[in-house]
Motif scaffolding. Sequence first.
Motif, PDB file in Angstrom:
ATOM      1  N   GLY A 178      13.477   4.931   3.114  1.00 43.64           N
ATOM      2  CA  GLY A 178      14.345   5.533   1.600  1.00 43.64           C
ATOM      3  C   GLY A 178      13.869   5.677   0.229  1.00 43.64           C
ATOM      4  O   GLY A 178      14.706   6.032  -0.334  1.00 43.64           O
ATOM      5  N   ARG A 179      13.730   3.937   0.196  1.00 40.92           N
ATOM      6  CA  ARG A 179      13.528   3.939  -1.433  1.00 40.92           C
ATOM      7  C   ARG A 179      11.917   4.591  -1.256  1.00 40.92           C
ATOM      8  O   ARG A 179      12.242   5.017  -2.636  1.00 40.92           O
ATOM      9  CB  ARG A 179      13.048   2.250  -1.017  1.00 40.92           C
ATOM     10  CG  ARG A 179      14.577   1.328  -1.666  1.00 40.92           C
ATOM     11  CD  ARG A 179      13.861  -0.526  -1.694  1.00 40.92           C
ATOM     12  NE  ARG A 179      13.640  -0.956  -0.834  1.00 40.92           N
ATOM     13  CZ  ARG A 179      13.180  -1.637  -0.645  1.00 40.92           C
ATOM     14  NH1 ARG A 179      12.505  -2.723  -1.218  1.00 40.92           N
ATOM     15  NH2 ARG A 179      13.541  -2.481   0.854  1.00 40.92           N
ATOM     16  N   MET A 180      11.306   4.682  -0.562  1.00 37.47           N
ATOM     17  CA  MET A 180       9.932   5.098  -1.299  1.00 37.47           C
ATOM     18  C   MET A 180       9.804   6.939  -1.274  1.00 37.47           C
ATOM     19  O   MET A 180       9.566   7.387  -2.713  1.00 37.47           O
ATOM     20  CB  MET A 180       8.857   4.968  -0.071  1.00 37.47           C
ATOM     21  CG  MET A 180       8.396   3.356  -0.086  1.00 37.47           C
ATOM     22  SD  MET A 180       7.556   2.467  -0.953  1.00 37.47           S
ATOM     23  CE  MET A 180       9.353   1.434  -1.552  1.00 37.47           C
ATOM     24  N   VAL A 181      10.377   7.410  -0.682  1.00 34.60           N
ATOM     25  CA  VAL A 181      10.920   8.953  -0.567  1.00 34.60           C
ATOM     26  C   VAL A 181      12.136   8.739  -1.887  1.00 34.60           C
ATOM     27  O   VAL A 181      11.767   9.691  -2.961  1.00 34.60           O
ATOM     28  CB  VAL A 181      11.612   9.253   0.071  1.00 34.60           C
ATOM     29  CG1 VAL A 181      12.373  10.356   0.552  1.00 34.60           C
ATOM     30  CG2 VAL A 181      11.503   9.473   1.871  1.00 34.60           C
TER      31      VAL A 181
ATOM     32  N   ILE B  91       5.887  10.950   1.682  1.00 33.20           N
ATOM     33  CA  ILE B  91       5.789   9.372   1.741  1.00 33.20           C
ATOM     34  C   ILE B  91       6.605   8.689   3.210  1.00 33.20           C
ATOM     35  O   ILE B  91       6.864   7.709   2.768  1.00 33.20           O
ATOM     36  CB  ILE B  91       6.953   9.271  -0.135  1.00 33.20           C
ATOM     37  CG1 ILE B  91       5.685   9.933  -0.584  1.00 33.20           C
ATOM     38  CG2 ILE B  91       7.298   8.732   0.010  1.00 33.20           C
ATOM     39  CD1 ILE B  91       6.208  10.008  -2.119  1.00 33.20           C
ATOM     40  N   ALA B  92       8.006   9.688   3.381  1.00 31.94           N
ATOM     41  CA  ALA B  92       8.375   8.779   4.669  1.00 31.94           C
ATOM     42  C   ALA B  92       7.490   9.300   5.661  1.00 31.94           C
ATOM     43  O   ALA B  92       7.587   8.347   6.140  1.00 31.94           O
ATOM     44  CB  ALA B  92       9.460  10.791   5.016  1.00 31.94           C
TER      45      ALA B  92
ATOM     46  N   ILE C 188       7.960  19.816  -1.545  1.00 31.45           N
ATOM     47  CA  ILE C 188       8.313  20.032  -0.206  1.00 31.45           C
ATOM     48  C   ILE C 188       7.841  19.161  -0.089  1.00 31.45           C
ATOM     49  O   ILE C 188       7.937  18.258   1.363  1.00 31.45           O
ATOM     50  CB  ILE C 188       8.198  21.233   0.242  1.00 31.45           C
ATOM     51  CG1 ILE C 188       9.370  22.380  -0.549  1.00 31.45           C
ATOM     52  CG2 ILE C 188       8.248  21.992   1.508  1.00 31.45           C
ATOM     53  CD1 ILE C 188      10.706  22.466  -0.259  1.00 31.45           C
ATOM     54  N   VAL C 189       6.397  19.013   0.198  1.00 29.51           N
ATOM     55  CA  VAL C 189       5.129  17.922   1.051  1.00 29.51           C
ATOM     56  C   VAL C 189       5.583  16.964  -0.226  1.00 29.51           C
ATOM     57  O   VAL C 189       4.936  15.777   0.949  1.00 29.51           O
ATOM     58  CB  VAL C 189       3.874  18.923   0.768  1.00 29.51           C
ATOM     59  CG1 VAL C 189       2.933  17.712   1.136  1.00 29.51           C
ATOM     60  CG2 VAL C 189       3.763  20.027   0.660  1.00 29.51           C
TER      61      VAL C 189
ATOM     62  N   PHE D 115       0.809  -1.065   0.023  1.00 34.94           N
ATOM     63  CA  PHE D 115      -0.429   0.230   0.118  1.00 34.94           C
ATOM     64  C   PHE D 115       0.457   1.626  -0.050  1.00 34.94           C
ATOM     65  O   PHE D 115       0.796   1.934  -0.871  1.00 34.94           O
ATOM     66  CB  PHE D 115      -0.942   0.023   1.692  1.00 34.94           C
ATOM     67  CG  PHE D 115      -1.628   1.284   1.642  1.00 34.94           C
ATOM     68  CD1 PHE D 115      -2.860   1.805   0.876  1.00 34.94           C
ATOM     69  CD2 PHE D 115      -1.523   2.342   2.300  1.00 34.94           C
ATOM     70  CE1 PHE D 115      -3.212   3.004   1.006  1.00 34.94           C
ATOM     71  CE2 PHE D 115      -2.170   3.571   2.367  1.00 34.94           C
ATOM     72  CZ  PHE D 115      -3.238   3.955   1.919  1.00 34.94           C
ATOM     73  N   VAL D 116       1.919   1.143   1.005  1.00 32.18           N
ATOM     74  CA  VAL D 116       2.498   2.211   0.859  1.00 32.18           C
ATOM     75  C   VAL D 116       3.072   2.556  -0.238  1.00 32.18           C
ATOM     76  O   VAL D 116       3.924   3.658  -0.552  1.00 32.18           O
ATOM     77  CB  VAL D 116       4.118   2.054   2.252  1.00 32.18           C
ATOM     78  CG1 VAL D 116       4.897   3.482   2.029  1.00 32.18           C
ATOM     79  CG2 VAL D 116       2.961   2.103   3.442  1.00 32.18           C
ATOM     80  N   ALA D 117       3.834   1.707  -0.974  1.00 29.62           N
ATOM     81  CA  ALA D 117       4.662   1.715  -2.149  1.00 29.62           C
ATOM     82  C   ALA D 117       3.583   2.083  -3.548  1.00 29.62           C
ATOM     83  O   ALA D 117       4.432   3.106  -4.207  1.00 29.62           O
ATOM     84  CB  ALA D 117       5.354   0.269  -3.357  1.00 29.62           C
ATOM     85  N   ARG D 118       2.711   2.070  -3.393  1.00 29.21           N
ATOM     86  CA  ARG D 118       1.353   2.301  -4.602  1.00 29.21           C
ATOM     87  C   ARG D 118       1.103   4.179  -4.020  1.00 29.21           C
ATOM     88  O   ARG D 118       0.642   4.226  -5.552  1.00 29.21           O
ATOM     89  CB  ARG D 118       0.078   1.834  -4.227  1.00 29.21           C
ATOM     90  CG  ARG D 118       0.236  -0.135  -4.994  1.00 29.21           C
ATOM     91  CD  ARG D 118      -0.780  -0.206  -5.525  1.00 29.21           C
ATOM     92  NE  ARG D 118      -2.003  -0.596  -3.436  1.00 29.21           N
ATOM     93  CZ  ARG D 118      -1.967  -1.856  -3.511  1.00 29.21           C
ATOM     94  NH1 ARG D 118      -0.926  -2.914  -3.062  1.00 29.21           N
ATOM     95  NH2 ARG D 118      -2.909  -2.174  -2.027  1.00 29.21           N
ATOM     96  N   VAL D 119       0.869   4.574  -3.702  1.00 28.56           N
ATOM     97  CA  VAL D 119       0.455   5.169  -2.458  1.00 28.56           C
ATOM     98  C   VAL D 119       1.581   6.482  -3.065  1.00 28.56           C
ATOM     99  O   VAL D 119       1.598   7.189  -3.510  1.00 28.56           O
ATOM    100  CB  VAL D 119      -0.058   5.478  -1.247  1.00 28.56           C
ATOM    101  CG1 VAL D 119      -0.080   6.881  -0.266  1.00 28.56           C
ATOM    102  CG2 VAL D 119      -1.636   5.319  -0.780  1.00 28.56           C
ATOM    103  N   SER D 120       3.450   6.045  -2.596  1.00 30.32           N
ATOM    104  CA  SER D 120       4.239   6.655  -2.309  1.00 30.32           C
ATOM    105  C   SER D 120       4.336   7.108  -4.322  1.00 30.32           C
ATOM    106  O   SER D 120       4.514   7.840  -4.777  1.00 30.32           O
ATOM    107  CB  SER D 120       5.844   5.876  -1.565  1.00 30.32           C
ATOM    108  OG  SER D 120       5.593   5.649  -0.538  1.00 30.32           O
ATOM    109  N   LEU D 121       4.504   5.955  -5.393  1.00 30.54           N
ATOM    110  CA  LEU D 121       3.989   6.644  -6.847  1.00 30.54           C
ATOM    111  C   LEU D 121       3.508   7.429  -6.823  1.00 30.54           C
ATOM    112  O   LEU D 121       3.281   8.336  -7.794  1.00 30.54           O
ATOM    113  CB  LEU D 121       4.149   5.170  -7.309  1.00 30.54           C
ATOM    114  CG  LEU D 121       5.423   3.794  -7.306  1.00 30.54           C
ATOM    115  CD1 LEU D 121       4.652   2.521  -8.227  1.00 30.54           C
ATOM    116  CD2 LEU D 121       6.332   4.802  -7.435  1.00 30.54           C
ATOM    117  N   ILE D 122       2.017   7.103  -6.520  1.00 29.25           N
ATOM    118  CA  ILE D 122       0.760   8.252  -6.783  1.00 29.25           C
ATOM    119  C   ILE D 122       1.157   9.609  -6.688  1.00 29.25           C
ATOM    120  O   ILE D 122       1.906  10.739  -7.336  1.00 29.25           O
ATOM    121  CB  ILE D 122      -0.500   8.014  -5.962  1.00 29.25           C
ATOM    122  CG1 ILE D 122      -0.666   6.448  -7.002  1.00 29.25           C
ATOM    123  CG2 ILE D 122      -1.616   8.969  -6.336  1.00 29.25           C
ATOM    124  CD1 ILE D 122      -2.210   5.984  -6.229  1.00 29.25           C
TER     125      ILE D 122
END
Length: 167
Positions: free
Chosen positions: A150-153, A140-141, A134-135, A24-31
């Motif tokens: 680190g990967r997600m950011v 993501i973090a 900035i946001v 879920f975090v990966a999908r949200v981070s990509l979006i």
Amino acid sequence: CSPGKAFKIWNKIKNIDMKNNNGFVARVSLIVALGGFLMGFDASVISGVIRFIEPEFGLSKLQLGWAFICLTLRSTLAMIISGPLCDKFGRRIVLKIAALLYAISSLASGLAPTFGLLIVARMMAGLGVGASLIVAPMYIAEISPAKIRGRMVSFNQLNIVIGISAA
């Protein structure tokens, strides 16, 4: 970022277990990182339209320079005010507003009948760019577990490069 490095990052993303919170975090981070893509895309695309907007609007060199720099100047302002806005309204709301600004400014830039309206549209885009730069990494973090943070950011930075390449 080389294509080989981007491919390795993509393979790591694919290997994240989609059945737990990390997927879920990966999908949200990509979006959320799409703002980085749009920033990189805009930074490159504007360079390609010089030969079209200069004769279209009969611009001087000073006006042409203003057409480029107005986005950067406005994004600086957005970077200054987006932190306090996030504290007051929340990061998700500010990201949604930035996305809305991107959409409206893209349409307005493409349809601008005058140089003045083009500048207004580019300045509006600058607000979206500044806020998302900035946001997005902060958001993501905050939603990422420490193990993959680190990967997600890094998605945001990777998407800037992909946006530049896509343009």
